[in-house]
Design an enzyme around this catalytic site. Structure first.
Site, mmCIF file in Angstrom:
data_model
loop_
_atom_site.group_PDB
_atom_site.id
_atom_site.type_symbol
_atom_site.label_atom_id
_atom_site.label_comp_id
_atom_site.label_asym_id
_atom_site.label_seq_id
_atom_site.Cartn_x
_atom_site.Cartn_y
_atom_site.Cartn_z
ATOM 1 N N ASP A 121 41.292 -33.301 46.270
ATOM 2 C CA ASP A 121 41.138 -34.318 45.241
ATOM 3 C C ASP A 121 41.448 -33.664 43.890
ATOM 4 O O ASP A 121 40.731 -32.766 43.439
ATOM 5 C CB ASP A 121 39.701 -34.848 45.266
ATOM 6 C CG ASP A 121 39.478 -36.020 44.316
ATOM 7 O OD1 ASP A 121 40.267 -36.176 43.367
ATOM 8 O OD2 ASP A 121 38.501 -36.771 44.529
ATOM 9 N N HIS A 122 42.540 -34.123 43.258
ATOM 10 C CA HIS A 122 42.979 -33.484 42.021
ATOM 11 C C HIS A 122 42.010 -33.712 40.866
ATOM 12 O O HIS A 122 42.117 -33.082 39.810
ATOM 13 C CB HIS A 122 44.374 -34.008 41.636
ATOM 14 C CG HIS A 122 45.298 -32.929 41.179
ATOM 15 N ND1 HIS A 122 44.920 -31.945 40.291
ATOM 16 C CD2 HIS A 122 46.594 -32.662 41.473
ATOM 17 C CE1 HIS A 122 45.937 -31.132 40.060
ATOM 18 N NE2 HIS A 122 46.966 -31.536 40.770
ATOM 19 N N ARG A 123 41.024 -34.609 41.047
ATOM 20 C CA ARG A 123 40.033 -34.830 40.005
ATOM 21 C C ARG A 123 39.024 -33.695 39.922
ATOM 22 O O ARG A 123 38.432 -33.448 38.866
ATOM 23 C CB ARG A 123 39.296 -36.151 40.238
ATOM 24 C CG ARG A 123 40.169 -37.384 40.167
ATOM 25 C CD ARG A 123 39.390 -38.632 40.583
ATOM 26 N NE ARG A 123 38.922 -38.552 41.969
ATOM 27 C CZ ARG A 123 38.186 -39.480 42.571
ATOM 28 N NH1 ARG A 123 37.817 -40.567 41.892
ATOM 29 N NH2 ARG A 123 37.811 -39.336 43.828
ATOM 30 N N CYS A 166 39.600 -30.388 40.749
ATOM 31 C CA CYS A 166 40.177 -29.106 40.375
ATOM 32 C C CYS A 166 41.678 -29.240 40.205
ATOM 33 O O CYS A 166 42.275 -30.261 40.569
ATOM 34 C CB CYS A 166 39.867 -28.030 41.418
ATOM 35 S SG CYS A 166 40.702 -28.280 42.999
#
Length: 438
Positions: free
Chosen positions: A408-410, A412
């Site tokens: 999940d790019h949110r 890291c």
């Protein structure tokens, strides 16, 4: 005078709102004890037995096997304090009080009382709702058919096969999956022989749509909902790397040659993941969008993808960070067997913080899996196969595996995700790296 109490399908927890009746465990007229399981149901997460909080005589059942019921729908009615006559002279009767336990899987520790019948003509007749909505008196009840698992019973039911007509090939006449499949093949062959010669199709003014429609319900429906939600809500990204797993395979061989329980490759990979998550805790988290916070967990509950006859399930190994390779292996074995037989509880299918997906068992090298919502990352492991590899400056044949991390790019950026994956690959290539965290 007997008081008739209605027992409704209880709240199964974890957001479950309905269940399918797989098998009734009691008949109308049976005497049930407090917290005795009365029906086996299949939810979107597991196959579970539902205990009744009342003791007394079953006076009605609601829903045939295969019927889906929403939470709060009536399951059975029980006559509490009804006279019970089974030929005994000890004057015993079923407990009339309720236990208050109405959650699936929770009941008293006492063994269920022996089931007894209210014989016709003794006391009030016992009725159950008939198919046409009218009451019917059930006088003769046949014994249960010995079947190896509820999945086999369901296979027979969905294909209209009467299990009472089969002779099981298992111990003591136990009906196996192969017995049901053989009976279905024989029936199909007989139907084919009896088919009349094809005739010309009738003329229609509109085209007829072909194909098979499969309802999205049960586990398949739950998987569809969860994957769709993951794609909608999680901005995921994937990175991958090839790793030389030769030394890891040698280490496992050495462990298993030393005696004691065998260590599985999945357990070693899980142990590597817990060490990596200790270094990169951002990936052991979830996103709370309502509070606009990333919640990092102080424990690691590792889920692992398991393919079953009922569909894809993700059992969860609790407190994986506190387990050694032997303990992890034992828990993987236990949960895998429970998944295969449909015996996982809702609690064993929820609460994961990180997922390990060994898709290499399907003979593929790589994948970009969908994150198991609401987690933040999933490690994918491809098949381990001999490949040409530069080892110590020379070309050699090594055991190579492709590892992928979907995150999940949110929670890291790529640097953290890449660092996690690189550490995992280093441990696969040099298992001694793990000694730093033991």
């Amino acid at each position: 005078m007997a008081q008739v109490l209605e027992f409704k399908l209880p709240d199964l927890g974890e957001g479950l709102t309905e269940a399918e009746i797989v098998r009734w465990l009691v008949e109308v007229g049976d005497v049930v004890a407090v917290d005795q399981p009365v029906v086996e149901v299949e939810t979107a997460k597991a196959m579970v037995e539902v205990p009744c909080p009342y003791g007394g005589v079953v006076t009605a059942r609601f829903g045939e096997e295969g019927t889906e019921l929403p939470v709060g729908s009536p399951l059975i009615t029980v006559a509490v304090g009804a006279p019970v006559t089974d030929g005994s002279t000890d004057g015993s009767a079923a407990k009339s009080e309720g236990s208050g336990n109405v959650l699936v899987g929770y009941g008293t520790s006492e063994a269920p009382a022996r089931r007894r019948r209210v014989r016709p003509g003794q006391g009030a007749p016992v009725a159950s709702p008939a198919a046409n909505g009218q009451a019917a008196v059930r006088e003769v009840v046949e014994g249960p058919v010995p079947v190896i698992s509820p999945l086999v019973r369901r296979l027979a039911r969905e294909n209209g096969l009467d299990l009472r007509e089969l002779t099981g090939s298992g111990p003591d006449g136990l009906i196996l999956r192969a017995d049901v499949e053989n009976a279905l093949r024989s029936a199909a062959a007989q139907d084919k022989v009896a088919e009349p010669a094809p005739t010309a199709p009738p003329q229609t003014s509109a085209p007829v749509l072909g194909g098979i429609r499969v309802p999205l319900k049960g586990i398949r429906g739950a998987v569809a909902d969860k994957l769709s939600r993951s794609r909608r809500e999680i901005p995921d990204a994937t990175c991958w790397v090839d790793a030389d797993a030769t030394e890891l395979m040698r280490a496992r061989t050495a462990m298993n040659a030393a005696g004691g329980p065998k260590i599985s490759l999945l357990a070693l990979l899980a142990r590597i993941c817990t060490a990596a998550l200790a270094r990169f805790p951002e990936l052991n988290s979830t996103v709370d969008m309502a509070a606009r916070e990333v919640v990092q967990f102080d424990h690691v509950h590792i889920g692992f993808a398991a393919q079953t006859e009922r569909g894809l399930v993700v059992p969860v190994v609790r407190d994986a960070h506190a387990r050694d390779a032997e303990s992890l292996t034992a828990e993987f074995v236990r949960l895998t067997e429970a998944a295969r037989t449909g015996g996982l509880t809702p609690g064993e299918l929820t609460g994961g913080t990180f997922t390990l997906n060994n898709y290499g068992v399907f003979g593929v090298d790589g994948s970009t899996p969908i994150i198991n919502h609401p987690e933040a990352a999933m490690l994918g492991v491809g098949r381990i196969i001999p490949k040409p590899w530069v080892h110590e400056g020379e070309l050699a044949v090594r055991q190579v595996v492709q590892l992928s991390l979907t995150f999940d790019h949110r929670v890291c950026d790529g640097g953290t995700a890449g660092g996690f994956l690189r550490y995992v690959a280093d441990c696969v290539e040099q298992p001694a790296v793990l000694l730093r965290t033991l």
